[in-house]
Design an enzyme around this catalytic site. Structure first.
Site, PDB file in Angstrom:
ATOM      1  N   HIS A  55       1.141  12.081 -10.355  1.00  0.00           N
ATOM      2  CA  HIS A  55       0.817  10.705 -10.729  1.00  0.00           C
ATOM      3  C   HIS A  55       0.142  10.844 -12.077  1.00  0.00           C
ATOM      4  O   HIS A  55      -0.820  11.610 -12.190  1.00  0.00           O
ATOM      5  CB  HIS A  55      -0.259  10.133  -9.807  1.00  0.00           C
ATOM      6  CG  HIS A  55       0.231   9.221  -8.751  1.00  0.00           C
ATOM      7  ND1 HIS A  55      -0.462   9.047  -7.566  1.00  0.00           N
ATOM      8  CD2 HIS A  55       1.299   8.441  -8.660  1.00  0.00           C
ATOM      9  CE1 HIS A  55       0.156   8.164  -6.817  1.00  0.00           C
ATOM     10  NE2 HIS A  55       1.218   7.798  -7.466  1.00  0.00           N
ATOM     11  N   ASP A  58      -3.668  10.632 -12.166  1.00  0.00           N
ATOM     12  CA  ASP A  58      -4.387  11.588 -11.306  1.00  0.00           C
ATOM     13  C   ASP A  58      -4.656  12.861 -12.092  1.00  0.00           C
ATOM     14  O   ASP A  58      -5.452  13.701 -11.692  1.00  0.00           O
ATOM     15  CB  ASP A  58      -3.561  11.915 -10.058  1.00  0.00           C
ATOM     16  CG  ASP A  58      -3.482  10.748  -9.098  1.00  0.00           C
ATOM     17  OD1 ASP A  58      -4.215   9.752  -9.313  1.00  0.00           O
ATOM     18  OD2 ASP A  58      -2.670  10.794  -8.166  1.00  0.00           O
ATOM     19  N   MET A  89       8.496  16.275  -8.678  1.00  0.00           N
ATOM     20  CA  MET A  89       8.533  14.817  -8.749  1.00  0.00           C
ATOM     21  C   MET A  89       7.341  14.300  -9.529  1.00  0.00           C
ATOM     22  O   MET A  89       6.257  14.880  -9.499  1.00  0.00           O
ATOM     23  CB  MET A  89       8.559  14.223  -7.340  1.00  0.00           C
ATOM     24  CG  MET A  89       8.678  12.713  -7.276  1.00  0.00           C
ATOM     25  SD  MET A  89       7.085  11.864  -7.324  1.00  0.00           S
ATOM     26  CE  MET A  89       6.727  11.758  -5.598  1.00  0.00           C
ATOM     27  N   GLU A 182      10.823   3.294  -4.392  1.00  0.00           N
ATOM     28  CA  GLU A 182      10.085   3.319  -3.123  1.00  0.00           C
ATOM     29  C   GLU A 182       9.692   1.907  -2.712  1.00  0.00           C
ATOM     30  O   GLU A 182       9.034   1.200  -3.470  1.00  0.00           O
ATOM     31  CB  GLU A 182       8.841   4.181  -3.249  1.00  0.00           C
ATOM     32  CG  GLU A 182       8.010   4.224  -1.978  1.00  0.00           C
ATOM     33  CD  GLU A 182       6.864   5.192  -2.061  1.00  0.00           C
ATOM     34  OE1 GLU A 182       6.853   6.034  -2.990  1.00  0.00           O
ATOM     35  OE2 GLU A 182       5.964   5.108  -1.211  1.00  0.00           O
ATOM     36  N   LYS A 184       7.977  -1.021  -0.111  1.00  0.00           N
ATOM     37  CA  LYS A 184       6.849  -1.289   0.794  1.00  0.00           C
ATOM     38  C   LYS A 184       6.799  -2.798   0.995  1.00  0.00           C
ATOM     39  O   LYS A 184       6.986  -3.558   0.037  1.00  0.00           O
ATOM     40  CB  LYS A 184       5.546  -0.764   0.193  1.00  0.00           C
ATOM     41  CG  LYS A 184       4.339  -0.844   1.144  1.00  0.00           C
ATOM     42  CD  LYS A 184       3.109  -0.216   0.500  1.00  0.00           C
ATOM     43  CE  LYS A 184       1.880  -0.295   1.395  1.00  0.00           C
ATOM     44  NZ  LYS A 184       0.682   0.301   0.741  1.00  0.00           N
ATOM     45  N   GLU A 218       9.537   5.678   2.560  1.00  0.00           N
ATOM     46  CA  GLU A 218       8.301   6.228   3.147  1.00  0.00           C
ATOM     47  C   GLU A 218       8.180   5.769   4.594  1.00  0.00           C
ATOM     48  O   GLU A 218       8.336   4.571   4.888  1.00  0.00           O
ATOM     49  CB  GLU A 218       7.069   5.822   2.371  1.00  0.00           C
ATOM     50  CG  GLU A 218       5.765   6.335   3.031  1.00  0.00           C
ATOM     51  CD  GLU A 218       4.519   6.056   2.256  1.00  0.00           C
ATOM     52  OE1 GLU A 218       4.470   6.356   1.048  1.00  0.00           O
ATOM     53  OE2 GLU A 218       3.578   5.506   2.856  1.00  0.00           O
ATOM     54  N   HIS A 221       5.814   2.841   5.266  1.00  0.00           N
ATOM     55  CA  HIS A 221       6.213   1.543   4.708  1.00  0.00           C
ATOM     56  C   HIS A 221       7.296   0.869   5.538  1.00  0.00           C
ATOM     57  O   HIS A 221       7.223  -0.348   5.786  1.00  0.00           O
ATOM     58  CB  HIS A 221       6.666   1.705   3.255  1.00  0.00           C
ATOM     59  CG  HIS A 221       5.595   2.267   2.377  1.00  0.00           C
ATOM     60  ND1 HIS A 221       5.811   2.617   1.061  1.00  0.00           N
ATOM     61  CD2 HIS A 221       4.289   2.573   2.633  1.00  0.00           C
ATOM     62  CE1 HIS A 221       4.682   3.074   0.561  1.00  0.00           C
ATOM     63  NE2 HIS A 221       3.753   3.078   1.480  1.00  0.00           N
ATOM     64  N   ASP A 246       9.232  10.235   1.372  1.00  0.00           N
ATOM     65  CA  ASP A 246       7.777  10.297   1.578  1.00  0.00           C
ATOM     66  C   ASP A 246       7.507  10.357   3.076  1.00  0.00           C
ATOM     67  O   ASP A 246       7.693   9.369   3.797  1.00  0.00           O
ATOM     68  CB  ASP A 246       7.089   9.040   1.001  1.00  0.00           C
ATOM     69  CG  ASP A 246       6.793   9.178  -0.479  1.00  0.00           C
ATOM     70  OD1 ASP A 246       6.179   8.249  -1.055  1.00  0.00           O
ATOM     71  OD2 ASP A 246       7.200  10.201  -1.062  1.00  0.00           O
ATOM     72  N   ASP A 256      -1.389   0.227   5.682  1.00  0.00           N
ATOM     73  CA  ASP A 256      -0.721   1.473   5.309  1.00  0.00           C
ATOM     74  C   ASP A 256      -1.621   2.662   5.654  1.00  0.00           C
ATOM     75  O   ASP A 256      -2.552   2.991   4.926  1.00  0.00           O
ATOM     76  CB  ASP A 256      -0.444   1.438   3.795  1.00  0.00           C
ATOM     77  CG  ASP A 256       0.461   2.571   3.358  1.00  0.00           C
ATOM     78  OD1 ASP A 256       0.714   2.675   2.160  1.00  0.00           O
ATOM     79  OD2 ASP A 256       0.935   3.344   4.225  1.00  0.00           O
ATOM     80  N   ASP A 258      -0.841   5.972   6.118  1.00  0.00           N
ATOM     81  CA  ASP A 258      -0.568   7.255   5.439  1.00  0.00           C
ATOM     82  C   ASP A 258      -1.147   8.432   6.229  1.00  0.00           C
ATOM     83  O   ASP A 258      -1.757   9.346   5.663  1.00  0.00           O
ATOM     84  CB  ASP A 258      -1.139   7.242   4.012  1.00  0.00           C
ATOM     85  CG  ASP A 258      -0.375   6.291   3.092  1.00  0.00           C
ATOM     86  OD1 ASP A 258      -0.963   5.851   2.073  1.00  0.00           O
ATOM     87  OD2 ASP A 258       0.788   5.980   3.385  1.00  0.00           O
ATOM     88  N   ASP A 288       3.405  12.162   1.632  1.00  0.00           N
ATOM     89  CA  ASP A 288       2.646  11.175   0.859  1.00  0.00           C
ATOM     90  C   ASP A 288       1.579  10.589   1.771  1.00  0.00           C
ATOM     91  O   ASP A 288       1.707   9.473   2.271  1.00  0.00           O
ATOM     92  CB  ASP A 288       3.600  10.103   0.345  1.00  0.00           C
ATOM     93  CG  ASP A 288       2.970   9.325  -0.796  1.00  0.00           C
ATOM     94  OD1 ASP A 288       3.091   8.087  -0.805  1.00  0.00           O
ATOM     95  OD2 ASP A 288       2.341   9.948  -1.655  1.00  0.00           O
TER      96      ASP A 288
HETATM   97  C1  DIG Z   1       2.383   5.205  -2.206  1.00  0.00           C
HETATM   98  O1  DIG Z   1       3.134   5.259  -1.019  1.00  0.00           O
HETATM   99  C2  DIG Z   1       3.223   5.633  -3.370  1.00  0.00           C
HETATM  100  C3  DIG Z   1       2.367   6.193  -4.467  1.00  0.00           C
HETATM  101  O2  DIG Z   1       1.536   7.165  -3.901  1.00  0.00           O
HETATM  102  C4  DIG Z   1       3.361   6.864  -5.342  1.00  0.00           C
HETATM  103  O3  DIG Z   1       3.802   5.971  -6.309  1.00  0.00           O
HETATM  104  C5  DIG Z   1       4.498   7.228  -4.432  1.00  0.00           C
HETATM  105  C6  DIG Z   1       4.664   8.712  -4.450  1.00  0.00           C
HETATM  106  O4  DIG Z   1       5.674   9.088  -3.571  1.00  0.00           O
HETATM  107  N1  DIG Z   1       4.128   6.707  -3.100  1.00  0.00           N
HETATM  108 MN    MN Z   2       4.734   6.807  -0.907  1.00  0.00          MN
HETATM  109 MN    MN Z   3       1.961   4.599   2.028  1.00  0.00          MN
END
Ligand code: DIG
Ligand code: MN
Ligand code: MN
Length: 388
Positions: A55, A58, A89, A182, A184, A218, A221, A246, A256, A258, A288
């Site tokens: 990121h 980050d 990535m 991605e 969500k 993901e 999500h 993810d 979420d 995670d 993720d």
């Molecule tokens: C959150 O699910 C997103 C962020 O963390 C990032 O943009 C992406 C990385 O896979 N997932």
């Molecule tokens: Mn993600």
């Molecule tokens: Mn997430």
């Protein structure tokens, strides 16, 4: 029995933010100290991960000068070289800074849209420099609290204009980059545009260079949307669009979470891992996710090891399912009527049409057939729980 130890060939990766998550949540302050990104690389090497995902902010602070950015990136590159940790990535944070409060590419303010595009291009350059081949877009703020604020169709168009621009930029630079969208459904906005993997697949088809763009589904999500994650990735895979994934875990009907992979919805994750292994998915498996807020650094390492170990345990269960004689016998019986009607396998033709019109079906007899799914699912449960 394997020892479930991660190997480079498993291509397990973690984002900088996952190991570096400080345990902040909307109702609580951080419970862990920040970790230097170089130390994160060393933690990932210690637990046996294949790679780290980037990121932009980050690693490089949003207000870093070009000279500061170069120094930070060079130091990070050295850590990758020293540890052998890869960086397959990259992605851009287009959701944290207040400027993105009404979205990035879909913002009503053209200055914000342009700034977001500038930020992505800068991240793409660094990503390629550090060896990334997949570039993820997660539109964390691409949404709304009130649909009075903008046309949802304009939002999709603005997103398309941005992605088309990045594809052209990658082509102009001869970057070997594939893009992964991605989805969500909500959070941190009340509703996010392009909320599911299915919506993303429909969006990709409207792009100027759809062949450069896939999805990064993901678990959490799709679960937030109440969907079957394995079905989402199966459709993406079948369309040749599963460019990245993810992995984490998530109970239905919640924020979420995670969670550590495998920690919440074991049966769903069994079918997910079985699918990925059955089709030979060779992409990165990106966890993720983040450790519980209750954990210290040792707990964060437990989290990372648990993600990888749980995947490998479920991979072993999938192999046991595929090797189980009773299960495979049932599947052969269940699919006994998949044959025949070869004239339909070639698609439409007048000959096929005539044969289909003429065929007489014993509808009642077909309907009476018991499919033995109860026995099959019980055997699956017994594989998952280690009874078989
Ligand atoms: C959150 O699910 C997103 C962020 O963390 C990032 O943009 C992406 C990385 O896979 N997932
Ligand atoms: Mn993600
Ligand atoms: Mn997430």
């Amino acid at each position: 029995m394997t020892d479930f130890q991660p190997l480079p060939e498993h291509r397990f990766t973690f984002g900088l933010w996952t190991i570096g998550n400080v345990g902040r949540d909307p109702f609580g302050l951080p419970t862990r100290d920040p970790i230097d990104p170089v130390d994160i690389v060393h933690v990932l090497a210690e637990v046996g991960a294949y790679g780290v995902n980037y990121h932009d902010n980050d690693l490089v602070p949003i207000d870093a000068t070009l000279a500061e950015e170069r120094a930070i990136v060079e130091r990070f590159r050295k850590a990758l070289a020293e540890t052998g940790v890869k960086m397959p990535m990259a992605t851009t944070n287009t959701f944290s800074d207040p400027i993105f409060k009404d979205g990035a590419f879909t913002s009503n303010d053209a200055r914000v849209r342009a700034y977001a595009m500038q930020k992505v291009i800068r991240t793409m350059d660094i990503a390629v420099e550090l060896g990334a081949e997949t570039f993820v877009f997660w539109g964390g703020r691409e949404g709304t609290e009130t649909d009075a604020s903008k046309s949802a169709a304009d939002a999709v168009k603005r997103m398309r204009d941005a992605i088309n621009f990045f594809c052209e930029y990658a082509l102009s630079q001869k970057y070997n980059l594939r893009f992964a969208m991605e989805a969500k459904p909500n959070e941190p906005r009340s509703d996010l545009y392009l909320p599911t993997t299915g919506a993303m697949l429909g969006f990709i088809a409207t792009l100027d260079h759809p062949e450069m763009v896939g999805v990064n589904p993901e678990v959490a999500h799709e679960h937030m949307a109440g969907l079957n994650f394995m079905h989402a990735i199966a459709q993406a895979w079948e369309a040749g669009k599963l460019f990245h994934i993810d992995l984490n875990d998530q109970l239905f009907g919640r924020y979420d979470q995670d969670f550590r992979f495998g920690s919440a919805m074991i049966k769903q994750n069994f079918f997910l891992v079985k699918f990925l292994e059955d089709v030979g998915y060779a992409g990165c498996k990106h966890f993720d996710a983040h450790a519980y807020r209750t954990e210290d650094l040792d707990g964060v390492k437990d989290f990372a090891r648990g993600c990888m170990r749980s995947y490998l345990i479920l991979k072993d269960k999938a192999a046991r399912f595929n090797a189980d004689a009773e299960i495979q016998g049932l599947l052969r019986e269940i699919n006994a009527f998949d044959g025949g009607f070869d004239y339909l396998k070639g698609g439409f033709s007048q000959d096929a049409l005539e044969k289909l019109r003429a065929h007489e079906f014993d509808r009642a007899a077909i309907a009476r057939r018991g499919l033995k799914y109860e026995r099959l699912d019980q055997l699956t449960f017994e594989i998952i729980t280690g009874v078989r």
